[in-house]
Design a protein around this motif. Structure first.
Motif, PDB file in Angstrom:
ATOM      1  N   TYR A 111      58.598 -12.818 -11.778  1.00  0.00           N
ATOM      2  CA  TYR A 111      57.888 -13.622 -10.778  1.00  0.00           C
ATOM      3  C   TYR A 111      56.549 -14.134 -11.322  1.00  0.00           C
ATOM      4  O   TYR A 111      56.113 -15.227 -10.984  1.00  0.00           O
ATOM      5  N   LEU A 112      55.899 -13.295 -12.136  1.00  0.00           N
ATOM      6  CA  LEU A 112      54.603 -13.714 -12.698  1.00  0.00           C
ATOM      7  C   LEU A 112      54.796 -14.691 -13.852  1.00  0.00           C
ATOM      8  O   LEU A 112      54.085 -15.694 -13.952  1.00  0.00           O
ATOM      9  N   PHE A 113      55.776 -14.371 -14.708  1.00  0.00           N
ATOM     10  CA  PHE A 113      55.957 -15.185 -15.915  1.00  0.00           C
ATOM     11  C   PHE A 113      56.621 -16.543 -15.630  1.00  0.00           C
ATOM     12  O   PHE A 113      56.559 -17.445 -16.465  1.00  0.00           O
ATOM     13  N   THR A 114      57.259 -16.669 -14.482  1.00  0.00           N
ATOM     14  CA  THR A 114      57.864 -17.968 -14.166  1.00  0.00           C
ATOM     15  C   THR A 114      56.873 -18.895 -13.463  1.00  0.00           C
ATOM     16  O   THR A 114      57.186 -20.042 -13.170  1.00  0.00           O
ATOM     17  N   ARG A 115      55.694 -18.382 -13.163  1.00  0.00           N
ATOM     18  CA  ARG A 115      54.651 -19.216 -12.560  1.00  0.00           C
ATOM     19  C   ARG A 115      54.049 -20.131 -13.631  1.00  0.00           C
ATOM     20  O   ARG A 115      54.034 -19.744 -14.815  1.00  0.00           O
ATOM     21  N   PRO A 116      53.513 -21.258 -13.245  1.00  0.00           N
ATOM     22  CA  PRO A 116      52.931 -22.161 -14.255  1.00  0.00           C
ATOM     23  C   PRO A 116      51.531 -21.725 -14.686  1.00  0.00           C
ATOM     24  O   PRO A 116      50.541 -22.435 -14.499  1.00  0.00           O
ATOM     25  N   ILE A 117      51.469 -20.513 -15.165  1.00  0.00           N
ATOM     26  CA  ILE A 117      50.185 -19.991 -15.668  1.00  0.00           C
ATOM     27  C   ILE A 117      50.432 -19.364 -17.034  1.00  0.00           C
ATOM     28  O   ILE A 117      51.544 -18.903 -17.308  1.00  0.00           O
ATOM     29  N   PRO A 118      49.395 -19.375 -17.890  1.00  0.00           N
ATOM     30  CA  PRO A 118      49.599 -18.748 -19.203  1.00  0.00           C
ATOM     31  C   PRO A 118      49.884 -17.255 -19.032  1.00  0.00           C
ATOM     32  O   PRO A 118      49.304 -16.601 -18.165  1.00  0.00           O
ATOM     33  N   ARG A 119      50.746 -16.737 -19.874  1.00  0.00           N
ATOM     34  CA  ARG A 119      51.123 -15.326 -19.771  1.00  0.00           C
ATOM     35  C   ARG A 119      49.903 -14.403 -19.982  1.00  0.00           C
ATOM     36  O   ARG A 119      49.799 -13.343 -19.371  1.00  0.00           O
ATOM     37  N   ARG A 120      49.020 -14.838 -20.919  1.00  0.00           N
ATOM     38  CA  ARG A 120      47.860 -13.979 -21.204  1.00  0.00           C
ATOM     39  C   ARG A 120      46.937 -13.868 -19.986  1.00  0.00           C
ATOM     40  O   ARG A 120      46.206 -12.887 -19.845  1.00  0.00           O
ATOM     41  N   ALA A 121      47.008 -14.884 -19.103  1.00  0.00           N
ATOM     42  CA  ALA A 121      46.185 -14.823 -17.887  1.00  0.00           C
ATOM     43  C   ALA A 121      46.615 -13.661 -16.999  1.00  0.00           C
ATOM     44  O   ALA A 121      45.792 -13.050 -16.311  1.00  0.00           O
ATOM     45  N   VAL A 122      47.899 -13.342 -17.048  1.00  0.00           N
ATOM     46  CA  VAL A 122      48.410 -12.199 -16.273  1.00  0.00           C
ATOM     47  C   VAL A 122      47.760 -10.916 -16.795  1.00  0.00           C
ATOM     48  O   VAL A 122      47.251 -10.090 -16.018  1.00  0.00           O
ATOM     49  N   LEU A 123      47.767 -10.784 -18.113  1.00  0.00           N
ATOM     50  CA  LEU A 123      47.182  -9.583 -18.721  1.00  0.00           C
ATOM     51  C   LEU A 123      45.682  -9.508 -18.439  1.00  0.00           C
ATOM     52  O   LEU A 123      45.168  -8.450 -18.036  1.00  0.00           O
ATOM     53  N   ILE A 124      44.992 -10.637 -18.638  1.00  0.00           N
ATOM     54  CA  ILE A 124      43.530 -10.637 -18.451  1.00  0.00           C
ATOM     55  C   ILE A 124      43.183 -10.331 -16.989  1.00  0.00           C
ATOM     56  O   ILE A 124      42.283  -9.526 -16.713  1.00  0.00           O
ATOM     57  N   GLY A 125      43.905 -10.933 -16.061  1.00  0.00           N
ATOM     58  CA  GLY A 125      43.661 -10.691 -14.643  1.00  0.00           C
ATOM     59  C   GLY A 125      43.877  -9.241 -14.284  1.00  0.00           C
ATOM     60  O   GLY A 125      43.077  -8.631 -13.564  1.00  0.00           O
ATOM     61  N   LYS A 126      44.958  -8.671 -14.793  1.00  0.00           N
ATOM     62  CA  LYS A 126      45.254  -7.271 -14.498  1.00  0.00           C
ATOM     63  C   LYS A 126      44.230  -6.344 -15.158  1.00  0.00           C
ATOM     64  O   LYS A 126      43.838  -5.330 -14.576  1.00  0.00           O
ATOM     65  N   TYR A 127      43.811  -6.714 -16.359  1.00  0.00           N
ATOM     66  CA  TYR A 127      42.795  -5.907 -17.059  1.00  0.00           C
ATOM     67  C   TYR A 127      41.472  -5.927 -16.278  1.00  0.00           C
ATOM     68  O   TYR A 127      40.824  -4.887 -16.099  1.00  0.00           O
TER      69      TYR A 127
END
Lengths: 283, 337
Positions: A113-129
């Motif tokens: 669900y996160l990776f299919t969004r039109p956002i860079p994958r690293r943004a997921v990691l940075i946001g969670k961090y």
């Protein structure tokens, strides 16, 4: 006639804004997860201990004694910072939360669900961090603050005298959480069984390497973090005495630089891993 | 962000802000020493400036109402009662009932040649402030104001170093009297508490001294503790005498006065060798004392109560003088009259 250069895509702002969206989403998830119960117990322990010490101190005006000598509250607080926070709570929070930043989404099969969004994958990691950092800082620092006001005014020490080192403790703990979190975020994105590897690293490799002379201790977070601690290292056991004997203390500048490199490098590597790795969800 | 997450963030930030704010106020402005916790020893210690060479305490009420005091009262000559009555007439203070406890401190002055150091006595009790002030003014004192506190100041005549002697009721039921500088420092501590930023710090922050105070405070109604080396350094003793004085750093005396007199004299030396030497000297004096006691039973009882102890750098001499010894001394005194 001037030629208008084609506009480059705004990748940096998109990463930042996406990271904040993920941060917003993840902070609540992190705070109200089952792991938070564990976090509450972990951080409530020192506060409960401080309350008990304060009650004992109020009941027996003779104060705390170590080897027959009255021990000021500031010394007890320093011991608690070393033994509870630096050696245990900060690494364990880093391990449990850092390794789970991406791994939890994989285990719950929600990473898609996160990776299919039109956002860079690293943004997921940075946001969670960032969510991990805010969540742990907002839990650890108030816990330290409560312990400080409960323990320090006993045994003849004063809040005024012990306050400047407390601010240094806050900075040191925040940096420690950032460093351990980044390191274990990398472990979580790159390696299988990250929790076991993280626990072995934090409670096996780090204490063992610090016991011996040599350069290997530079491959630990604790080596740089312990140099930022203003309190005297307690000599509570033979291991602590060995640590004291072989303790090499890098300068504050070198420690900060070392920790900045750890955070930068591991986050970059973790981002790369998230970007390039293909996550296969087990059915 | 959900509402409960927002509340959590707000509460957590609030705890941090309040804590940091309180710490900053304590650091820059200062808090009364007892604001967050109780220190060992009497509460008046929070008004004693940090670098005291000697501090002493007496629970006057316990001493005055002790059996020993009653026994001594019977055998002492009647002149002492007249003195008490005269003091009460002049100041309104009945020392039997009006003074609860006394804390005193002393500061040797290295810069002065023949003057004693500075010092202060803090007395807690019931005082007739107007009567005491009037008495001091009759004797040439004048009134000054120091940071909102009324000071009754008397200039002392001293060729070497002029000093002022001052008295102030720093809070209801607590009078401070002593040299002007120390009284000023006590008022600063009363107003602002410990404040490392401005350099006003009480003795409660002197960990070494408070460790000793803590060890004396339980079970004793009078005690004194101090730095022996600081006192001897300022005593301007001849070199041949000062070289003979054992290398004592700290000393303490603690007594419990009730039916008899029980207590301990303790000295902490620079090293174990100095402690052993001091123990040998004390042992010699004890032997001499026991020989001199001869057949006098009251002296024998007193000498046999002396016990030499301590370990490593500490030399302790404890004594326990039973009430019977004072009865015997009283009887001798009575016979002599």
């Amino acid at each position: 006639m001037t030629e208008v250069a084609p506009r480059t895509p705004h990748t940096a702002p998109r990463t930042v804004s996406s990271a904040f969206r993920i941060f917003d989403l993840s902070l609540g998830q992190m705070l109200w997860s089952r792991r938070s119960v564990f976090l509450g117990v972990l951080l409530g322990g020192p506060v409960a201990l401080a309350v008990a010490l304060r009650v004992i101190s109020a009941m027996y005006t003779s104060g705390f004694r170590i080897n027959g000598a009255m021990t000021p509250g500031s010394t007890i607080f320093g011991m608690m910072i070393w033994l509870l926070y630096i050696r245990f709570i900060v690494p364990i929070l880093g391990v449990f939360y850092g390794t789970s930043l991406i791994a939890d989404e994989v285990d719950d099969k929600t990473i898609t669900y996160l990776f299919t969004r039109p956002i860079p994958r690293r943004a997921v990691l940075i946001g969670k961090y960032l969510a991990y950092l805010v969540c742990t800082i907002l839990l650890v620092l108030p816990s330290v603050m409560l312990v400080f006001f409960l323990v320090v005014p006993t045994g003849g020490s004063t809040v005024a005298e012990a306050f400047p080192p407390l601010l240094a403790d806050f900075a040191m703990l925040a940096i420690g959480l950032a460093a351990y979190g980044a390191l274990f975020a990398f472990v979580g994105t790159r390696l299988k069984r990250p929790l076991i590897i993280g626990l072995v690293f934090a409670f096996g490799w780090e204490p063992a390497v610090l016991l011996f002379p040599g350069y290997l201790k530079r491959l630990t977070v604790a080596y740089y973090l312990q140099a930022l601690v203003k309190h005297e290292m307690p000599q509570d056991s033979a291991v602590s005495m060995l640590l004291q004997v072989f303790r090499e203390v890098p300068s504050v500048g070198a420690s900060l630089a070392g920790l900045a490199v750890i955070v930068g490098l591991t986050l970059w590597a973790a981002g790369r891993a998230v970007e390039s790795r293909e996550y296969i969800l087990e059915q | 962000m959900t509402a409960r997450t927002r509340y959590f963030v707000i509460i957590s930030t609030l705890v941090l802000t309040v804590g940091v704010g309180t710490g900053l106020v304590a650091y820059y402005v200062g808090f009364p020493a007892g604001a967050f916790g109780k220190h060992p020893g009497p509460e008046e210690l929070q008004y004693i400036p940090r670098d005291a060479a000697v501090i002493a305490y007496a629970n006057v009420q316990e001493v005055m109402h002790s059996d020993l005091r009653q026994r001594l009262h019977k055998v002492l000559p009647a002149g002492t009662e007249n003195g008490q009555a005269e003091l009460q007439n002049l100041t309104g203070i009945n020392i039997e009932t009006d003074i609860f406890r006394i804390v005193a401190c002393m500061y040797p002055d290295a810069s002065a040649k023949n003057t004693p150091g500075e010092g202060m006595v803090l007395a807690r009790g019931n005082f007739d402030e107007a009567k005491i002030e009037a008495l001091m003014r009759d004797h040439g004192a004048h009134v000054e104001d120091y940071k909102g506190k009324r000071l009754i100041v008397s200039d002392t005549v001293n060729v070497d170093k002029p000093r002022t002697f001052a008295l102030s009721f720093i809070e209801p039921g607590l009078v401070a009297l002593g040299t002007g500088n120390v009284i000023h420092a006590a008022i600063d501590l009363h107003n602002g508490g410990d404040n490392p930023q401005t350099g006003t710090q009480s003795v409660t922050g002197n960990e070494e001294l408070m460790t000793l105070v803590n060890s004396l405070d339980t079970g004793n109604n009078a005690w004194a503790v101090g730095r022996f080396d600081a006192l001897t350094a300022n005593a301007k003793l001849p070199a041949n005498i000062s070289s003979q004085i054992p290398a004592i750093t700290w000393f303490s005396v603690a007594t419990h006065i009730n039916g008899g007199l029980r207590g301990t004299l303790r000295a902490e030396t620079r090293d174990e060798e100095a402690a052993n030497n001091l123990r040998d000297v004390v042992r010699g004096f004890l032997a001499l004392g026991k020989m001199s006691a001869g057949a006098r039973p009251e002296m024998q009882a007193m000498m046999s109560s002396l016990q030499l102890g301590g370990d490593k750098k500490t030399v302790a001499l404890s004594f326990d003088v039973p009430a019977a010894v004072f009865d015997a001394i009283g009887a001798i005194h009575h016979d002599a009259r």
